[in-house]
Design an enzyme around this catalytic site. Sequence first.
Site, mmCIF file in Angstrom:
data_model
loop_
_atom_site.group_PDB
_atom_site.id
_atom_site.type_symbol
_atom_site.label_atom_id
_atom_site.label_comp_id
_atom_site.label_asym_id
_atom_site.label_seq_id
_atom_site.Cartn_x
_atom_site.Cartn_y
_atom_site.Cartn_z
ATOM 1 C CB THR A 167 -1.338 2.595 1.990
ATOM 2 O OG1 THR A 167 -0.347 1.560 1.909
ATOM 3 C CG2 THR A 167 -1.239 3.296 3.340
ATOM 4 N N GLY A 168 -3.103 1.910 -0.606
ATOM 5 C CA GLY A 168 -3.193 1.247 -1.905
ATOM 6 C C GLY A 168 -4.259 0.175 -1.925
ATOM 7 C CB ALA A 169 -7.259 -0.244 0.160
ATOM 8 C CG ASN A 170 -6.613 1.604 -5.853
ATOM 9 O OD1 ASN A 170 -5.666 1.869 -5.103
ATOM 10 N ND2 ASN A 170 -6.488 1.522 -7.164
ATOM 11 C CE1 TYR B 274 8.850 -2.889 -5.858
ATOM 12 C CE2 TYR B 274 10.097 -4.923 -6.076
ATOM 13 C CZ TYR B 274 8.968 -4.248 -5.664
ATOM 14 O OH TYR B 274 7.960 -4.935 -5.039
ATOM 15 N N GLY C 3 -5.423 -5.077 -6.365
ATOM 16 C CA GLY C 3 -4.413 -6.075 -6.039
ATOM 17 C C GLY C 3 -4.440 -6.550 -4.603
#
Length: 280
Positions: free
Chosen positions: A9-12, A164, A14
């Site tokens: 997930t969030g592989a686009n 957070y 960083g």
Amino acid sequence: MGRKIAIVTGANAGMGLHTAIGLAKAGLHVIMACRHEARGLEALEKVRAASGSDALELMLCDLGSLSSVRRFAEQFTARNEPLDVLVNNAGVVSLKRELTADGYESMIGINHLGHFLLTLLLLDRLKQAEHGRIVVVSSGAHKAGKISFDDPHLTKGFNVVRGYSQSKLANILFTRTLAKQLEGTSATVNCLHPGAVSTSFGVNRDSGFGKGVHKMLKPFFLTAEQGAETALYLALSPEVAEVSGEYYYRKKVQSLSGKAADDEAAQRLWAWSLQQTGLA
């Protein structure tokens, strides 16, 4: 089909991008779960160029929308293939109180609840793998966290540290509870602190305060590639094939104390999360 499949997930960008590159280099078929199609396609080309692999694909998944998470899980489950690795990497840091599509405070909603739902919906596929591995990216910020059970969406007294750290503590409590439920299966789950990593990670660093702080601290940050190392270790290393329920930093198990070791809070968070995601 014999291939090993990983979802990040969030592989686009960083750490997620570098985790996808590392998994692709290791020969896995990598599904990049991203929120934006254009950014996802651009990132896919970066992973292809860096890894030399064509065993890549983009699937859209917005962790801030439970309906999007369900749609993603349904699409993957319909393939009837085992899932070897799930890396719950996507995350946000919200400097002001923002809400997800479901009305949840964004950090607990995306960093925890979206991944909670995604993981449980994919659990059968992970159990079908020879060694299904779930990797949860938490943070050392969990030490400042407290699960505000009386106001988990922080309608009163919001601040970014409170939000957070709560979400990162939730990641660890989720990992510990899930590990107990996976005992006796072929699947494992572990979480990690990647270190202080220099990524965009949901904070505006192009102007103003964010830009100044980031520039000042950047020499002390790890690169995104360095930050992905422990996630890749947990996803790939034979050393941890049978390990579950642990918290890692720099590829080493770290002891947990205080709120992260609170079994009662972990069970209470699990029950609340089931209710919030409609799985109760």
